[in-house]
Design an enzyme around this catalytic site. Structure first.
Site, PDB file in Angstrom:
ATOM      1  N   ASP A   1       0.908  -1.131   0.000  1.00 21.58           N
ATOM      2  CA  ASP A   1       0.000   0.000   0.000  1.00 21.58           C
ATOM      3  C   ASP A   1       0.948   1.180   0.000  1.00 21.58           C
ATOM      4  OD1 ASP A   1      -1.450   2.265   0.809  1.00 21.58           O
ATOM      5  OD2 ASP A   1      -3.032   0.971   1.577  1.00 21.58           O
ATOM      6  N   HIS A   2       1.125   1.815  -1.143  1.00 20.54           N
ATOM      7  CA  HIS A   2       2.247   2.753  -1.227  1.00 20.54           C
ATOM      8  C   HIS A   2       2.088   3.951  -0.293  1.00 20.54           C
ATOM      9  CE1 HIS A   2      -0.254   5.047  -4.061  1.00 20.54           C
ATOM     10  NE2 HIS A   2       0.594   6.046  -3.925  1.00 20.54           N
TER      11      HIS A   2
ATOM     12  N   HIS B   1      -5.696   2.847   0.997  1.00 16.69           N
ATOM     13  CA  HIS B   1      -4.985   4.037   1.497  1.00 16.69           C
ATOM     14  C   HIS B   1      -5.737   4.718   2.646  1.00 16.69           C
ATOM     15  CE1 HIS B   1      -2.854   3.171  -2.058  1.00 16.69           C
ATOM     16  NE2 HIS B   1      -3.494   3.958  -2.898  1.00 16.69           N
TER      17      HIS B   1
HETATM   18  C1  BG6 Z   1      -3.333   4.584  -6.530  1.00 11.48           C
HETATM   19  C2  BG6 Z   1      -4.699   4.661  -7.164  1.00 11.48           C
HETATM   20  O1  BG6 Z   1      -3.284   3.517  -5.614  1.00 11.48           O
HETATM   21  O2  BG6 Z   1      -3.058   5.790  -5.850  1.00 11.48           O
HETATM   22  C3  BG6 Z   1      -4.785   5.858  -8.091  1.00 11.48           C
HETATM   23  O3  BG6 Z   1      -4.950   3.473  -7.890  1.00 11.48           O
HETATM   24  C4  BG6 Z   1      -4.376   7.120  -7.384  1.00 11.48           C
HETATM   25  O4  BG6 Z   1      -6.102   5.993  -8.600  1.00 11.48           O
HETATM   26  C5  BG6 Z   1      -3.037   6.934  -6.683  1.00 11.48           C
HETATM   27  O5  BG6 Z   1      -4.305   8.174  -8.332  1.00 11.48           O
HETATM   28  C6  BG6 Z   1      -2.718   8.123  -5.813  1.00 11.48           C
HETATM   29  O6  BG6 Z   1      -1.404   8.028  -5.350  1.00 11.48           O
HETATM   30  P1  BG6 Z   1      -0.600   9.328  -4.912  1.00 11.48           P
HETATM   31  O7  BG6 Z   1       0.700   8.782  -4.400  1.00 11.48           O
HETATM   32  O8  BG6 Z   1      -0.457  10.182  -6.131  1.00 11.48           O
HETATM   33  O9  BG6 Z   1      -1.414   9.991  -3.854  1.00 11.48           O
END
Ligand code: BG6
Length: 502
Positions: free
Chosen positions: A194-195, A257
């Site tokens: 989950d980045h 997230h």
């Molecule tokens: C991803 C989603 O996990 O996270 C995308 O699939 C989203 O839809 C993205 O745009 C958002 O990541 P960040 O790091 O730009 O907030």
């Protein structure tokens, strides 16, 4: 003579170098490899954080040679890396990159991956340790996991898997994926990404809460009025209609997230920062989340509008989206964490695409002073204390406090005490993937989601989506470039509260 640890070496311990290893990226021709993964590897190489003996094998269906793959990766690094392009850094990384073209369903393809990998490991001395990165469509998942699992040999070194989201579509499919993984791998060999957990500011939430003595005593229902968590994006679905039409905001952002941000904000202090201690506390929060009733959840879909000065089409007009789609691009909920610490303190959360601007924040709104002697003097200028964690952009933390306006009399106004990453630290903020890939090489799963967390997250989402079958709001119900549907405002107004002003 006893030797004392050198205090200057303290920080260095945190930068342990991983064992020699090979990273095998399945789905290497995708966007993720270009935008995130290779730039992250480059940033790690730039800081000498990669293992000394390291190799990368890209695997995908696209027909191309290693030479073509490497040159497209060089372009990707130039376009997306946060560091300046340095030929020596790139060339040392590129020397260990190979590409294998295969259809994931074709078993012979896996033989080619193994041959290439073994040859490359011998050349680079990568030691038989393998980190497999699975950025493959769900249909290919089982084949790839089985092939890796069946080919691992005892005594080969470690084998680990990084698994990209989406991890399933609902609880049943997530359990099925887990079943596949568990046939060949132990839980501590599986790293579900989950980045958001790799973002510096998200980890800073833990530092803020548990490295400071002043917050924890007031971090509860007695002092906190409510919490607001916002994951707002200005972008639309960026050509991902195939995925998004079957996911929507609730599966794309809320399930992972957003719920992870709730868990980190609400969790009890872990006994230490090992993977299991932290995840044990997070999963308790996820278990304590009550299913929001239909009145506590709002969904929306964007119509046409203006975002950051540009006119944009509605969701239904995006290529690949059904003209009558009712997939939500916005979701807001009032969540309650039913435990001793939080009973009665709502967590309002929202996530959406094509909102007015990109902003991810966690706002902790404290209760008003119980007996403000300046009430009548403060007028409308005094707001309750808010601790605002800016996850992105403008990473930092800010505390809203009441202060006296200079001059005669006693006028009070809200001012902000700010800590900005950019100002406090010289080092730029690393990208989430840098931290996560490195942690997986080091075998540290603290910032990855454990199977029971994923299961709880889906449990909640399944209940929400189940409730949606009975009633669908009229869509679209918010214009692109605004802050979402009116019903989301009412969700808070009903409780005498409102979303944070922007
Ligand atoms: C991803 C989603 O996990 O996270 C995308 O699939 C989203 O839809 C993205 O745009 C958002 O990541 P960040 O790091 O730009 O907030």
């Amino acid at each position: 003579m006893s030797t004392r640890p050198n205090p200057l070496a303290e920080g260095l311990g945190l930068r342990r170098r991983p064992d020699p290893c090979a990273l095998v990226v399945f789905g290497a021709s995708g966007d993720l490899t270009q935008r995130k993964l290779l730039p992250a590897l480059y940033a790690l190489a730039y800081r000498r954080l990669l293992p000394e003996r390291f190799a990368v094998v890209g695997v995908a269906r696209t027909e191309q040679t290693t030479r073509q793959f490497v040159s497209s990766m060089r372009r990707a690094v130039k376009a997306h890396a946060r560091d300046p392009y340095r030929t020596d850094v790139w060339e040392s990384l590129a020397a260990g990159i190979r590409y294998v073209q295969t259809d994931f369903a074709d078993d012979r393809g896996e033989d080619r991956v193994s041959e290439t990998l073994e040859r490359l490991e011998r050349e680079r001395g990568a030691g038989g340790n393998r980190l497999h990165y699975l950025a493959v469509p769900p249909v290919a998942f089982e084949t790839v996991v089985r092939e890796i699992g069946e080919r691992r040999r005892a005594g080969d070194g470690w084998t680990r898997l990084i698994v990209e989201k989406p991890f399933g579509h609902d609880q049943a499919s997530a359990l099925e994926l887990d079943g596949v993984l568990k046939r060949w791998f132990a839980e501590d060999e599986v790293f579900r990404i989950d980045h958001y957990l790799g973002k510096e500011t998200v980890q800073n939430m833990l530092a803020l809460r548990f490295a400071n003595g002043i917050f924890e005593p007031i971090w509860n229902r007695q002092f906190i009025d409510h919490v607001q968590i916002t994951v707002a994006e200005a972008i639309g679905i960026e050509g991902r209609s195939g995925f998004y039409e079957s996911a929507g905001a609730v599966r794309d952002i809320f399930q992972n997230h957003l719920l992870q941000l709730v868990a980190l904000t609400a969790m009890e202090p872990p006994i230490d920062f090992t993977a299991d201690s932290v995840r044990n506390e997070k999963v308790k929060v996820l278990r304590a989340l009550a299913t929001p009733g239909p009145g506590s959840i709002v969904r929306g879909q964007y119509g046409r509008g203006w975002v950051e000065g540009e006119e944009v089409p509605s969701y239904r007009e995006e290529p690949g989206v059904a003209a009558d789609s009712v997939v939500e691009t916005y979701v807001a909920a009032k969540l309650s964490v039913d435990n001793w610490r939080w009973a009665g303190t709502p967590f309002y959360v929202r996530a959406g695409k094509r909102l007015a601007r990109r902003e991810t924040t966690i706002a902790i709104q404290f209760q008003r002073a119980p007996h403000p002697p300046f009430a009548e003097l403060a007028g409308g200028g005094l707001r309750p204390n808010v601790l605002l964690v800016h996850v992105q952009p403008n990473e930092g933390v800010s505390l809203a406090i009441g202060a006296k306006v200079p001059g005669a009399g006693m006028q009070i106004r809200t001012v902000h005490m700010d800590f900005l990453y950019g100002g406090a630290f010289r080092e730029g903020v690393p990208e989430a993937y840098e931290r996560l890939v490195l942690d997986a090489m080091l075998g540290d799963a603290t910032l990855f989601t454990r199977s029971d967390e994923v299961e709880e997250q889906w449990n909640l989402v399944d209940a929400i989506v189940g409730g949606w079958r009975r009633h669908t709001p009229r869509m679209p119900n918010y214009a692109a470039g605004t802050w979402g549907p009116a019903a989301a405002d009412q969700l808070l107004h009903r409780d005498g509260r409102s979303w944070r002003r922007h």
